[in-house]
Enzyme design. Structure first.
Site, PDB file in Angstrom:
ATOM      1  N   ASP A 111      63.191  -2.387 -14.927  1.00 20.58           N
ATOM      2  CA  ASP A 111      62.323  -3.555 -15.053  1.00 20.58           C
ATOM      3  C   ASP A 111      62.874  -4.446 -16.166  1.00 20.58           C
ATOM      4  O   ASP A 111      63.089  -3.988 -17.295  1.00 20.58           O
ATOM      5  CB  ASP A 111      60.891  -3.137 -15.371  1.00 20.58           C
ATOM      6  N   HIS A 124      61.747 -21.171 -13.193  1.00 23.53           N
ATOM      7  CA  HIS A 124      61.997 -20.119 -12.210  1.00 23.53           C
ATOM      8  C   HIS A 124      63.455 -20.093 -11.746  1.00 23.53           C
ATOM      9  O   HIS A 124      63.952 -19.038 -11.337  1.00 23.53           O
ATOM     10  CB  HIS A 124      61.065 -20.281 -11.013  1.00 23.53           C
ATOM     11  N   GLU A 154      60.750  -8.506 -10.749  1.00 18.28           N
ATOM     12  CA  GLU A 154      61.881  -8.229 -11.641  1.00 18.28           C
ATOM     13  C   GLU A 154      62.196  -6.736 -11.699  1.00 18.28           C
ATOM     14  O   GLU A 154      62.852  -6.259 -12.623  1.00 18.28           O
ATOM     15  CB  GLU A 154      61.589  -8.753 -13.055  1.00 18.28           C
TER      16      GLU A 154
END
Length: 236
Positions: A111, A124, A154
């Site tokens: 992560d 973004h 993610e």
């Protein structure tokens, strides 16, 4: 008598010549007919060969199309990695190998740290660029037969076939350090990116679900122990 014999001989020769002519003509006609039939047959065979070739080409094109559609269905469009659906299939196969042959598999759940902050501060598009770059770094740890997928957002999942928990932790540490020292840039802006990882391996009575839950719990520990770190759990 000699004259009669000569006449009979001449008549016999003429008759023989007629018979030979008829036979020769018949043979030529039959040969020509056979050659014509052979040519017709050859033409039919050539036509059938062309049809077979067209069918084979069509089958190959259809196979390529099916393979392309299949790959599109199991590929994450942003990173080019496998997607969650492909990961589920791979995990099921790894679990069966563990159940039937005791071939171990180790799962790494990744992560990206503070990813929302990257999106909020830089947009973004910058977040997408980071996801793509991190995916390339993660790929450095994947061998043939392993699986690397974007799980969602993610988060990434890696399945290492025939690797122990300790080997999985070592690999995770190497990749974590690689990402930590990499200079990520977007529109000339430097982005400091780190990643956390949870590691778990199959143990007795494990299921695909319990393995993921243990790796995910290890990731939770890494996140709440300061991030940019690797944690592992042997048992739940």
């Amino acid at each position: 008598d000699n004259l009669k014999n000569n006449v009979d001989l001449e008549l016999l020769k003429k008759n023989l010549n007629k018979i030979l002519y008829v036979i020769q003509t018949k043979v030529i006609e039959e040969v020509e007919a056979e050659e014509s039939e052979t040519q017709i047959l050859e033409n039919k065979i050539a036509g059938m060969s062309n049809k077979i070739k067209l069918l084979e080409d069509h089958a190959k094109d259809l196979e390529k199309t099916i393979h392309k559609k299949h790959m599109e269905a199991i590929t994450d469009t942003l990173t080019g990695l496998y997607n969650r659906a492909a990961y589920v299939q791979a995990l099921e196969k790894a679990w069966m190998k563990w159940e039937q042959e005791k071939i171990p598999s180790t799962m790494l759940v990744w992560d990206i740290d503070h990813f929302k902050m990257i999106n909020d501060r830089h947009g973004h598009a910058a977040g997408d660029k980071v996801l793509q770059s991190v995916a390339r770094k993660l790929e450095t740890g994947v061998r043939k037969g392993d699986m690397l997928a974007r799980f969602g957002g993610e988060e990434f999942v890696m399945l290492l076939v025939d690797k122990s928990l300790e080997e999985g932790v070592q690999l995770a540490e190497r990749i974590r350090q690689l990402i930590s020292v990499t200079e990520f840039t977007y529109k000339k802006q430097e982005l400091h990116v780190t990643i956390s990882c949870g590691v778990a391996s199959f143990f007795e009575k494990d299921t695909p679900t319990s393995l993921f839950e243990r790796a995910d719990k290890a990731l939770y520990c890494a996140k709440h122990s300061g991030r940019d770190r690797v944690e592992s759990l042997k048992v739940a």
